[in-house]
Motif scaffolding. Structure first.
Motif, PDB file in Angstrom:
ATOM      1  N   SER A 103       2.037  10.781  -7.410  1.00 16.86           N
ATOM      2  CA  SER A 103       2.815  10.389  -6.251  1.00 16.86           C
ATOM      3  C   SER A 103       4.277  10.730  -6.514  1.00 16.86           C
ATOM      4  CB  SER A 103       2.643   8.891  -6.011  1.00 16.86           C
ATOM      5  OG  SER A 103       3.423   8.497  -4.917  1.00 16.86           O
ATOM      6  N   LEU A 104       4.807  11.604  -5.691  1.00 14.61           N
ATOM      7  CA  LEU A 104       6.206  12.002  -5.844  1.00 14.61           C
ATOM      8  C   LEU A 104       7.067  11.100  -4.979  1.00 14.61           C
ATOM      9  CD1 LEU A 104       5.765  15.862  -5.608  1.00 14.61           C
ATOM     10  CD2 LEU A 104       6.309  14.603  -7.655  1.00 14.61           C
ATOM     11  N   ILE A 122      -1.317  15.899  -5.240  1.00 16.39           N
ATOM     12  CA  ILE A 122      -0.033  15.208  -5.181  1.00 16.39           C
ATOM     13  C   ILE A 122       0.085  14.461  -3.866  1.00 16.39           C
ATOM     14  CG2 ILE A 122       1.140  16.830  -6.708  1.00 16.39           C
ATOM     15  CD1 ILE A 122       2.531  17.884  -4.080  1.00 16.39           C
ATOM     16  N   ASN A 123       1.073  13.636  -3.800  1.00 16.82           N
ATOM     17  CA  ASN A 123       1.314  12.846  -2.610  1.00 16.82           C
ATOM     18  C   ASN A 123       2.818  12.654  -2.464  1.00 16.82           C
ATOM     19  OD1 ASN A 123       1.633  10.253  -1.023  1.00 16.82           O
ATOM     20  ND2 ASN A 123      -0.562  10.593  -0.866  1.00 16.82           N
ATOM     21  N   TYR A 124       3.356  13.139  -1.364  1.00 11.78           N
ATOM     22  CA  TYR A 124       4.772  12.906  -1.109  1.00 11.78           C
ATOM     23  C   TYR A 124       4.902  11.508  -0.517  1.00 11.78           C
ATOM     24  CZ  TYR A 124       5.343  17.988  -1.415  1.00 11.78           C
ATOM     25  OH  TYR A 124       5.348  19.287  -1.821  1.00 11.78           O
ATOM     26  N   VAL A 181       0.854  -1.184   0.000  1.00 12.13           N
ATOM     27  CA  VAL A 181       0.000   0.000   0.000  1.00 12.13           C
ATOM     28  C   VAL A 181       0.891   1.237   0.000  1.00 12.13           C
ATOM     29  CG1 VAL A 181      -1.928   1.113   1.148  1.00 12.13           C
ATOM     30  CG2 VAL A 181      -1.601  -1.331   1.383  1.00 12.13           C
ATOM     31  N   ASP A 182       0.564   2.140  -0.883  1.00 10.37           N
ATOM     32  CA  ASP A 182       1.320   3.371  -0.960  1.00 10.37           C
ATOM     33  C   ASP A 182       0.920   4.296   0.171  1.00 10.37           C
ATOM     34  OD1 ASP A 182       3.234   3.497  -2.763  1.00 10.37           O
ATOM     35  OD2 ASP A 182       2.092   4.525  -4.309  1.00 10.37           O
ATOM     36  N   THR A 183       1.898   4.750   0.901  1.00 14.93           N
ATOM     37  CA  THR A 183       1.596   5.714   1.950  1.00 14.93           C
ATOM     38  C   THR A 183       2.365   6.996   1.669  1.00 14.93           C
ATOM     39  OG1 THR A 183       3.356   4.765   3.273  1.00 14.93           O
ATOM     40  CG2 THR A 183       1.133   4.032   3.766  1.00 14.93           C
ATOM     41  N   GLY A 184       1.809   8.068   2.128  1.00 10.30           N
ATOM     42  CA  GLY A 184       2.486   9.339   1.917  1.00 10.30           C
ATOM     43  C   GLY A 184       1.695  10.498   2.473  1.00 10.30           C
ATOM     44  N   ILE A 185       2.261  11.681   2.297  1.00 16.85           N
ATOM     45  CA  ILE A 185       1.605  12.894   2.762  1.00 16.85           C
ATOM     46  C   ILE A 185       0.876  13.515   1.578  1.00 16.85           C
ATOM     47  CG2 ILE A 185       1.939  15.138   3.829  1.00 16.85           C
ATOM     48  CD1 ILE A 185       4.592  14.043   4.949  1.00 16.85           C
ATOM     49  N   GLY A 186      -0.424  13.576   1.664  1.00 23.48           N
ATOM     50  CA  GLY A 186      -1.213  14.135   0.562  1.00 23.48           C
ATOM     51  C   GLY A 186      -1.236  15.653   0.618  1.00 23.48           C
ATOM     52  N   SER A 221      -0.213   8.138 -10.511  1.00 21.65           N
ATOM     53  CA  SER A 221       0.871   8.175 -11.487  1.00 21.65           C
ATOM     54  C   SER A 221       2.129   8.563 -10.722  1.00 21.65           C
ATOM     55  CB  SER A 221       0.545   9.203 -12.561  1.00 21.65           C
ATOM     56  OG  SER A 221       1.625   9.330 -13.435  1.00 21.65           O
ATOM     57  N   TYR A 222       3.220   7.895 -11.038  1.00 18.68           N
ATOM     58  CA  TYR A 222       4.427   8.121 -10.246  1.00 18.68           C
ATOM     59  C   TYR A 222       5.420   9.039 -10.939  1.00 18.68           C
ATOM     60  CZ  TYR A 222       2.806   4.239  -7.429  1.00 18.68           C
ATOM     61  OH  TYR A 222       2.067   3.434  -6.621  1.00 18.68           O
TER      62      TYR A 222
END
Lengths: 185, 150
Positions: free
Chosen positions: B113-114, B140-142, A40-45, B64-65
């Protein structure tokens, strides 16, 4: 030819044993189930501001409503032009958002409060993410306490409870984070 | 009651297992087909930073990456910072707006997605972000890993 065929047919156990077929298929199935890790992709949106037209200026924000955070090339942080460590940012943001006009240096109301993060071109990405993370954590904690006021254990439970309905907490305390462009060198 | 048992004993009690492999093969094929392994070989190193305030991206189809990091040169050597989208390294940052604009037309709710290496500098990240604004891909998503305290 006929004799040959007859002979073969006559032999007992000439079929391929299919009893273990299921086991083989099971093994393959388990192999695929185990190896396909659905990471699962996690990150700061974030949501970037839309492109501005040439002659339109960005909406003005009062000085007191903006909490300026500056990160330089060495990863050092200035909060409101004062040197600070990353760990105090969370408290500063909370104080800024919940000020409600009490302290003239902080915001007038949570709706007007903006946090501005400015970096230099040479700032390490790591340092920027650390700062951004602290700012988001401050908002998460604010939302958590708002949810608790409404009788939910935390913000996540509140989100589950409202479903697709209007999010009152987000309307009350908006996360307004601005990523400022670095000065032209 | 005893009559009932008598009746049952006449018929064969085994479950037919002949169709078992077929069922399992069906399951197997389903899993093989449904797990789309759209692997792109990433030509830049992206060691992601850690963060606490993270959320999951639920709709993977919208993502998209964009990879930003030092180029992998082999023998564990690293080159200059480069930007990669899909399978290609981007030479000129200015083409990102065209690529992203096309992608946005295909999937209107696109999330970019960055995946930025933690040692990269903000300059290139901000340039890419500026291009994304031009293209109109504002979500976007870091990409970060979950923070693990040592």
């Amino acid at each position: 030819m006929a004799g040959l065929l007859n002979k073969k047919k006559g032999r007992q156990g000439a079929e391929i044993p299919t009893a273990s077929m299921a086991d083989i298929a099971f093994l393959l199935l388990i192999f695929f189930l185990v190896t396909t890790t659905i990471d699962v992709d996690t990150g700061i949106g974030m949501v970037l501001p839309p492109k501005l037209e040439e002659d339109v200026k960005p909406p003005p924000v009062k000085e007191r409503n903006m909490l300026k955070i500056l990160v330089n090339e060495q990863g050092q942080v200035l909060v409101e032009d004062k040197p600070a460590s990353v760990s105090i940012i969370r408290e500063e943001v909370k104080k800024h958002v919940l000020n409600n006009g009490a302290d003239p240096n902080y915001s007038e109301s949570p709706k007007k409060a903006v946090v501005s993060i400015k970096t230099a071109r040479g700032t390490p990405y790591n340092a920027y993410i650390d700062v951004l993370d602290e700012v988001w954590m401050a908002y998460f904690e604010l939302w958590d306490s708002e949810a608790r006021k409404l009788g939910y254990p935390d913000y996540k439970a509140y989100l589950e409870a409202i479903g697709d309905g209007p999010n009152e907490i987000r309307q009350k305390i908006k996360a307004q984070i601005s990523i400022a462009e670095p000065d032209k060198a | 009651m005893s009559q009932h048992f008598k009746k049952k004993s006449k018929t064969s009690q085994e479950i037919p297992t002949a169709a078992m492999p077929d069922i399992i093969f069906m399951l197997l094929i389903f899993f093989m087909v449904s797990t789309v392994l759209r692997e792109t070989t990433v030509q830049v190193r992206t060691k992601l930073p850690q963060a606490e305030a993270i959320s999951k991206i639920e709709q993977k189809r919208l993502v998209s990456y964009v990879w930003i990091g030092p180029k992998k040169l082999g023998n564990n050597r690293l080159g200059d910072t480069a930007v990669q989208i899909d399978d290609a390294l981007i030479e000129d940052v200015g083409v990102i707006r065209t690529i992203m604009w096309r992608k946005l037309n295909e999937t209107p709710k696109l999330i970019v997605s960055l995946r930025v290496d933690e040692t990269s500098e903000m300059g290139i990240v901000l340039d890419v972000q500026q291009e994304l604004r031009e293209a109109g891909t504002l979500r976007i998503n870091y990409s970060t890993k979950r923070f693990v305290s040592l």
